[in-house]
Design an enzyme around this catalytic site. Structure first.
Site, PDB file in Angstrom:
ATOM      1  N   CYS A   1     -18.034  26.583  53.791  1.00 23.57           N
ATOM      2  CA  CYS A   1     -17.399  27.000  52.599  1.00 23.57           C
ATOM      3  C   CYS A   1     -16.708  25.905  51.761  1.00 23.57           C
ATOM      4  CB  CYS A   1     -16.753  28.413  52.900  1.00 23.57           C
ATOM      5  SG  CYS A   1     -15.696  29.033  51.430  1.00 23.57           S
TER       6      CYS A   1
ATOM      7  N   CYS B   1     -12.995  27.362  51.585  1.00 19.79           N
ATOM      8  CA  CYS B   1     -12.480  27.125  52.721  1.00 19.79           C
ATOM      9  C   CYS B   1     -11.868  25.876  53.122  1.00 19.79           C
ATOM     10  CB  CYS B   1     -13.093  27.757  53.713  1.00 19.79           C
ATOM     11  SG  CYS B   1     -13.718  29.544  53.643  1.00 19.79           S
TER      12      CYS B   1
END
Length: 131
Positions: free
Chosen positions: A56, A59
């Site tokens: 991600c 993230c």
């Protein structure tokens, strides 16, 4: 005065280079079962639990921020990062549907939740408000 954030040079690196640098900051936790997750959220008076995924990009951008927040807390609160791919049962138990998700537990009970990127100062001040 403390400052959370990294230089713009850090963010100008290529995605693959940034990923390798960011992964250095994370110490992912793999839980064996839901009981361990319950134990983890009760491991300290205040616990910040972050659910993320290594693939991600949001993230990845939060990795160094969370690492710096953890460092600034200096053990006053427990900070845990869980990769949802390795901890599906814990993510389901916490009802995590988007990543990154930040949950603050106080005495084992969820007290605050945020999904998506968040400024490090805001995250730190939110944790400190529960200390």
């Amino acid at each position: 005065m403390r400052t959370i954030g990294f230089s713009k040079t850090f963010y100008r690196q290529t995605a693959s280079a940034r990923r390798s640098v960011c992964l250095h900051f994370y110490q992912p936790l793999k839980l064996s079962n839901i009981m361990t997750y319950d134990q983890e959220i009760r491991s300290s008076k205040v616990v910040l639990m972050e659910f993320y995924a290594s693939w991600c990009p949001h993230c990845q951008r939060m990795m160094p921020v969370v690492a710096q927040v953890k460092e600034l807390l200096d053990g006053r609160a427990n900070v845990c990062q869980l990769d949802i791919d390795n901890n599906k049962e814990a993510a389901d138990a916490a009802d995590v549907r988007s990543i990154p998700s930040f949950l603050i537990y106080v005495d084992g009970e969820e007290a605050w939740r945020h999904t998506g990127e968040i400024d490090g100062e805001v995250l730190l001040s939110k944790i400190e408000s529960f200390l």
